[in-house]
Design a protein around this motif. Structure first.
Motif, PDB file in Angstrom:
ATOM      1  N   LEU A   1       0.828  -1.197   0.000  1.00  0.00           N
ATOM      2  CA  LEU A   1       0.000   0.000   0.000  1.00  0.00           C
ATOM      3  C   LEU A   1       0.870   1.258   0.000  1.00  0.00           C
ATOM      4  O   LEU A   1       0.606   2.213  -0.738  1.00  0.00           O
ATOM      5  CB  LEU A   1      -0.918  -0.019   1.229  1.00  0.00           C
ATOM      6  N   GLY A   2       1.915   1.251   0.791  1.00  0.00           N
ATOM      7  CA  GLY A   2       2.848   2.374   0.833  1.00  0.00           C
ATOM      8  C   GLY A   2       3.547   2.589  -0.501  1.00  0.00           C
ATOM      9  O   GLY A   2       3.678   3.722  -0.969  1.00  0.00           O
ATOM     10  N   ARG A   3       3.977   1.499  -1.127  1.00  0.00           N
ATOM     11  CA  ARG A   3       4.640   1.602  -2.434  1.00  0.00           C
ATOM     12  C   ARG A   3       3.682   2.139  -3.491  1.00  0.00           C
ATOM     13  O   ARG A   3       4.043   3.018  -4.286  1.00  0.00           O
ATOM     14  CB  ARG A   3       5.183   0.238  -2.874  1.00  0.00           C
ATOM     15  N   ALA A   4       2.464   1.606  -3.501  1.00  0.00           N
ATOM     16  CA  ALA A   4       1.479   2.047  -4.497  1.00  0.00           C
ATOM     17  C   ALA A   4       1.156   3.530  -4.307  1.00  0.00           C
ATOM     18  O   ALA A   4       1.083   4.285  -5.281  1.00  0.00           O
ATOM     19  CB  ALA A   4       0.204   1.209  -4.388  1.00  0.00           C
ATOM     20  N   SER A   5       1.000   3.928  -3.070  1.00  0.00           N
ATOM     21  CA  SER A   5       0.711   5.332  -2.775  1.00  0.00           C
ATOM     22  C   SER A   5       1.869   6.224  -3.211  1.00  0.00           C
ATOM     23  O   SER A   5       1.665   7.279  -3.833  1.00  0.00           O
ATOM     24  CB  SER A   5       0.440   5.502  -1.281  1.00  0.00           C
ATOM     25  N   GLN A   6       3.079   5.812  -2.908  1.00  0.00           N
ATOM     26  CA  GLN A   6       4.257   6.598  -3.264  1.00  0.00           C
ATOM     27  C   GLN A   6       4.385   6.722  -4.785  1.00  0.00           C
ATOM     28  O   GLN A   6       4.668   7.804  -5.301  1.00  0.00           O
ATOM     29  CB  GLN A   6       5.505   5.959  -2.676  1.00  0.00           C
ATOM     30  N   GLU A   7       4.157   5.640  -5.497  1.00  0.00           N
ATOM     31  CA  GLU A   7       4.266   5.667  -6.957  1.00  0.00           C
ATOM     32  C   GLU A   7       3.246   6.617  -7.569  1.00  0.00           C
ATOM     33  O   GLU A   7       3.568   7.408  -8.454  1.00  0.00           O
ATOM     34  CB  GLU A   7       4.091   4.261  -7.533  1.00  0.00           C
ATOM     35  N   LYS A   8       2.010   6.530  -7.095  1.00  0.00           N
ATOM     36  CA  LYS A   8       0.952   7.371  -7.646  1.00  0.00           C
ATOM     37  C   LYS A   8       1.173   8.842  -7.304  1.00  0.00           C
ATOM     38  O   LYS A   8       0.984   9.719  -8.144  1.00  0.00           O
ATOM     39  CB  LYS A   8      -0.409   6.897  -7.152  1.00  0.00           C
ATOM     40  N   MET A   9       1.613   9.108  -6.087  1.00  0.00           N
ATOM     41  CA  MET A   9       1.821  10.495  -5.667  1.00  0.00           C
ATOM     42  C   MET A   9       3.064  11.098  -6.316  1.00  0.00           C
ATOM     43  O   MET A   9       3.121  12.303  -6.529  1.00  0.00           O
ATOM     44  CB  MET A   9       1.908  10.588  -4.144  1.00  0.00           C
ATOM     45  N   GLN A  10       4.043  10.285  -6.648  1.00  0.00           N
ATOM     46  CA  GLN A  10       5.261  10.796  -7.282  1.00  0.00           C
ATOM     47  C   GLN A  10       4.937  11.450  -8.619  1.00  0.00           C
ATOM     48  O   GLN A  10       5.432  12.532  -8.928  1.00  0.00           O
ATOM     49  CB  GLN A  10       6.292   9.674  -7.458  1.00  0.00           C
ATOM     50  N   ALA A  11       4.091  10.812  -9.410  1.00  0.00           N
ATOM     51  CA  ALA A  11       3.724  11.360 -10.709  1.00  0.00           C
ATOM     52  C   ALA A  11       2.964  12.682 -10.550  1.00  0.00           C
ATOM     53  O   ALA A  11       3.191  13.637 -11.299  1.00  0.00           O
ATOM     54  CB  ALA A  11       2.884  10.348 -11.487  1.00  0.00           C
ATOM     55  N   ILE A  12       2.090  12.730  -9.571  1.00  0.00           N
ATOM     56  CA  ILE A  12       1.310  13.945  -9.317  1.00  0.00           C
ATOM     57  C   ILE A  12       2.222  15.066  -8.835  1.00  0.00           C
ATOM     58  O   ILE A  12       2.137  16.207  -9.308  1.00  0.00           O
ATOM     59  CB  ILE A  12       0.187  13.653  -8.295  1.00  0.00           C
ATOM     60  N   THR A  13       3.101  14.760  -7.907  1.00  0.00           N
ATOM     61  CA  THR A  13       4.031  15.754  -7.369  1.00  0.00           C
ATOM     62  C   THR A  13       4.948  16.294  -8.460  1.00  0.00           C
ATOM     63  O   THR A  13       5.195  17.507  -8.527  1.00  0.00           O
ATOM     64  CB  THR A  13       4.863  15.134  -6.225  1.00  0.00           C
ATOM     65  N   THR A  14       5.422  15.422  -9.319  1.00  0.00           N
ATOM     66  CA  THR A  14       6.282  15.844 -10.430  1.00  0.00           C
ATOM     67  C   THR A  14       5.540  16.816 -11.341  1.00  0.00           C
ATOM     68  O   THR A  14       6.109  17.831 -11.780  1.00  0.00           O
ATOM     69  CB  THR A  14       6.773  14.623 -11.227  1.00  0.00           C
ATOM     70  N   LYS A  15       4.288  16.535 -11.609  1.00  0.00           N
ATOM     71  CA  LYS A  15       3.486  17.410 -12.463  1.00  0.00           C
ATOM     72  C   LYS A  15       3.327  18.795 -11.827  1.00  0.00           C
ATOM     73  O   LYS A  15       3.451  19.814 -12.510  1.00  0.00           O
ATOM     74  CB  LYS A  15       2.113  16.769 -12.705  1.00  0.00           C
ATOM     75  N   VAL A  16       3.080  18.843 -10.525  1.00  0.00           N
ATOM     76  CA  VAL A  16       2.934  20.118  -9.818  1.00  0.00           C
ATOM     77  C   VAL A  16       4.265  20.878  -9.810  1.00  0.00           C
ATOM     78  O   VAL A  16       4.305  22.090 -10.065  1.00  0.00           O
ATOM     79  CB  VAL A  16       2.399  19.907  -8.384  1.00  0.00           C
ATOM     80  N   ILE A  17       5.347  20.178  -9.540  1.00  0.00           N
ATOM     81  CA  ILE A  17       6.670  20.822  -9.523  1.00  0.00           C
ATOM     82  C   ILE A  17       7.000  21.414 -10.893  1.00  0.00           C
ATOM     83  O   ILE A  17       7.508  22.539 -10.987  1.00  0.00           O
ATOM     84  CB  ILE A  17       7.756  19.830  -9.052  1.00  0.00           C
ATOM     85  N   ASP A  18       6.693  20.675 -11.941  1.00  0.00           N
ATOM     86  CA  ASP A  18       6.949  21.188 -13.289  1.00  0.00           C
ATOM     87  C   ASP A  18       6.134  22.450 -13.564  1.00  0.00           C
ATOM     88  O   ASP A  18       6.629  23.396 -14.180  1.00  0.00           O
ATOM     89  CB  ASP A  18       6.653  20.117 -14.343  1.00  0.00           C
TER      90      ASP A  18
END
Length: 165
Positions: free
Chosen positions: A105-122
């Protein structure tokens, strides 16, 4: 020479004042993103699935414990020991499944949030470059103080860059 130095001391602070600083609340942005809503739904569904699996394992374990307790006095010693061992192994399996589920669950959450965070940072970087900002600080990150008179809130601009309202 003195006039040049005096002029430099007068102009230097003015050029420093011309620098633009911004701040943003990335958490507010992330929470209104459709990708976040989708990811949160997927994580919640995965968590419910794991909980249901663990509950069925726990129910089976409870049933076997009750059955064992009911019949323990009438069972021969070797069968009783074997059932106790089975119950111990079953309990360990439940605990291991719980830990494995939490990690997944932690890995899945981290993977999904990483893509979202990257989009916001960009998007923040793009707003920063377009607006000529020196820094854009994320106030959701725990910055203790940001002067709103010297810093511009660019949250709305980042939302617009991402196509959000």
């Amino acid at each position: 020479m003195k006039k040049l130095l005096l002029l430099l001391f007068v102009v230097a602070p003015l050029s420093a004042m011309a620098q633009k600083f911004g701040h943003v609340n990335a958490q507010d942005i992330i929470q209104v993103m459709p990708e976040y809503t989708k990811a949160k739904g997927e994580i919640d569904a995965l968590q419910q699935q794991y909980e249901a699996d663990l509950k069925s394992m726990q129910d089976e374990f409870t049933k076997k414990v009750k059955d064992y307790e009911t019949n323990a006095k009438t069972l021969p010693e070797n069968i009783r020991q074997r059932r106790e061992q089975e119950l111990t192994e079953m309990q360990q399996k439940i605990q291991q499944s719980y830990q494995d589920n939490q990690q997944a669950l932690g890995r899945a959450s981290q993977e999904k949030m990483q893509a979202i965070t990257t989009k916001v940072i960009d998007a923040i970087k793009a707003v920063g470059q377009e607006g000529g900002y020196v820094y854009i600080m994320d106030i959701a990150g725990g910055v203790p103080y940001i002067s709103t008179t010297l810093s511009t809130d660019v949250t709305a601009q980042v939302k617009a860059k991402l196509g959000l309202k």
